[in-house]
Write a protein that holds these residues in place. Structure first.
Motif, short mmCIF file in Angstrom:
data_model
loop_
_atom_site.label_atom_id
_atom_site.label_comp_id
_atom_site.label_asym_id
_atom_site.label_seq_id
_atom_site.Cartn_x
_atom_site.Cartn_y
_atom_site.Cartn_z
N VAL A 67 51.69 -23.08 -19.09
CA VAL A 67 51.56 -21.70 -19.59
C VAL A 67 51.82 -21.58 -21.08
O VAL A 67 51.79 -20.47 -21.62
CB VAL A 67 52.50 -20.74 -18.82
N SER A 68 52.05 -22.69 -21.76
CA SER A 68 52.43 -22.62 -23.18
C SER A 68 51.34 -22.02 -24.07
O SER A 68 51.64 -21.44 -25.10
CB SER A 68 52.82 -24.00 -23.69
N ASN A 69 50.08 -22.12 -23.68
CA ASN A 69 48.98 -21.57 -24.49
C ASN A 69 48.20 -20.48 -23.76
O ASN A 69 47.03 -20.25 -24.05
CB ASN A 69 48.02 -22.69 -24.91
N ILE A 70 48.85 -19.80 -22.81
CA ILE A 70 48.19 -18.75 -22.04
C ILE A 70 48.76 -17.40 -22.45
O ILE A 70 49.98 -17.23 -22.53
CB ILE A 70 48.37 -18.95 -20.52
N THR A 71 47.87 -16.45 -22.72
CA THR A 71 48.26 -15.08 -23.03
C THR A 71 47.82 -14.18 -21.88
O THR A 71 46.70 -14.29 -21.40
CB THR A 71 47.58 -14.61 -24.34
N VAL A 72 48.72 -13.30 -21.46
CA VAL A 72 48.44 -12.38 -20.35
C VAL A 72 48.42 -10.96 -20.90
O VAL A 72 49.36 -10.53 -21.56
CB VAL A 72 49.52 -12.49 -19.25
N GLY A 77 46.11 -2.28 -14.17
CA GLY A 77 45.96 -3.20 -13.05
C GLY A 77 44.96 -4.31 -13.29
O GLY A 77 44.87 -5.25 -12.50
N ALA A 78 44.18 -4.23 -14.35
CA ALA A 78 43.23 -5.28 -14.70
C ALA A 78 43.93 -6.26 -15.63
O ALA A 78 44.42 -5.89 -16.69
CB ALA A 78 42.01 -4.70 -15.38
N VAL A 79 43.99 -7.52 -15.22
CA VAL A 79 44.69 -8.55 -15.98
C VAL A 79 43.67 -9.47 -16.64
O VAL A 79 42.69 -9.87 -16.02
CB VAL A 79 45.61 -9.36 -15.05
N THR A 80 43.92 -9.81 -17.91
CA THR A 80 43.07 -10.74 -18.64
C THR A 80 43.91 -11.94 -19.05
O THR A 80 44.97 -11.78 -19.66
CB THR A 80 42.47 -10.08 -19.89
N LEU A 81 43.44 -13.12 -18.70
CA LEU A 81 44.08 -14.36 -19.09
C LEU A 81 43.25 -15.00 -20.20
O LEU A 81 42.05 -15.21 -20.02
CB LEU A 81 44.17 -15.33 -17.90
N THR A 82 43.87 -15.29 -21.33
CA THR A 82 43.18 -15.96 -22.43
C THR A 82 44.03 -17.14 -22.89
O THR A 82 45.24 -17.16 -22.69
CB THR A 82 42.94 -15.01 -23.61
N ALA A 102 51.49 -8.63 -6.95
CA ALA A 102 51.35 -7.24 -6.49
C ALA A 102 51.03 -6.33 -7.67
O ALA A 102 51.67 -6.42 -8.72
CB ALA A 102 52.64 -6.80 -5.82
N GLY A 103 50.04 -5.46 -7.49
CA GLY A 103 49.65 -4.52 -8.54
C GLY A 103 48.42 -4.95 -9.32
O GLY A 103 47.85 -4.15 -10.05
N VAL A 104 48.02 -6.20 -9.17
CA VAL A 104 46.84 -6.70 -9.88
C VAL A 104 45.60 -6.28 -9.10
O VAL A 104 45.45 -6.60 -7.92
CB VAL A 104 46.89 -8.23 -10.05
N LYS A 105 44.71 -5.56 -9.77
CA LYS A 105 43.46 -5.12 -9.14
C LYS A 105 42.32 -6.08 -9.42
O LYS A 105 41.47 -6.31 -8.57
CB LYS A 105 43.09 -3.72 -9.65
N SER A 106 42.30 -6.63 -10.63
CA SER A 106 41.26 -7.60 -10.98
C SER A 106 41.79 -8.56 -12.02
O SER A 106 42.72 -8.24 -12.75
CB SER A 106 40.01 -6.89 -11.51
N VAL A 107 41.17 -9.75 -12.07
CA VAL A 107 41.57 -10.77 -13.04
C VAL A 107 40.33 -11.21 -13.80
O VAL A 107 39.33 -11.60 -13.20
CB VAL A 107 42.21 -11.99 -12.35
#
Length: 116
Positions: A67-72, A77-82, A102-107
């Motif tokens: 996870v050292s180079n992951i931004t959330v 409820g919409a989560v973006t991983l970059t 819990a609470g995440v609607k989309s990724v």
């Protein structure tokens, strides 16, 4: 005598104009809704921030995900991983871990493989 009456009349008109202008300037009914809408926006940001922290925590607990180079980022409820990870398997694991919170609607998984 007529000039005194005219001056009194002008003075009264001036006082009336000033009094009406002051009451109009103090009418804050237009700004009241702005004050009430600021609280829900602040509350929504807090919820988004908490969800982002929860996803980040879930990612850090996921075995085999760096996870050292992951931004959330989270919004409604919409989560973006970059960011970047060392291999494709970690991209899939990160997406599944985020979806399980819990609470995440989309990724939206925008992670890429970092070439070493």
């Amino acid at each position: 005598m007529k000039s005194v009456a005219i001056l009194k009349m002008l003075g009264a008109a001036l006082c009336l104009t000033v009094a009406c202008g002051v009451s109009y300037a103090q009418d804050n009914s237009a700004s009241a809704p702005a004050a009430t809408t600021a609280a829900p926006a602040t509350s929504a940001r807090k919820v988004d921030r908490k969800l982002g922290y929860s996803v980040r925590k879930a990612l850090s607990k996921t075995q085999g995900v760096d996870v050292s180079n992951i931004t959330v980022r989270s919004r409604g409820g919409a989560v973006t991983l970059t960011g970047t990870v060392p291999d494709q398997g970690q991209i899939d694991k990160a997406g599944q871990a985020a979806q399980g919170v819990a609470g995440v609607k989309s990724v939206s998984n925008k992670l890429t493989v970092m070439q070493q």
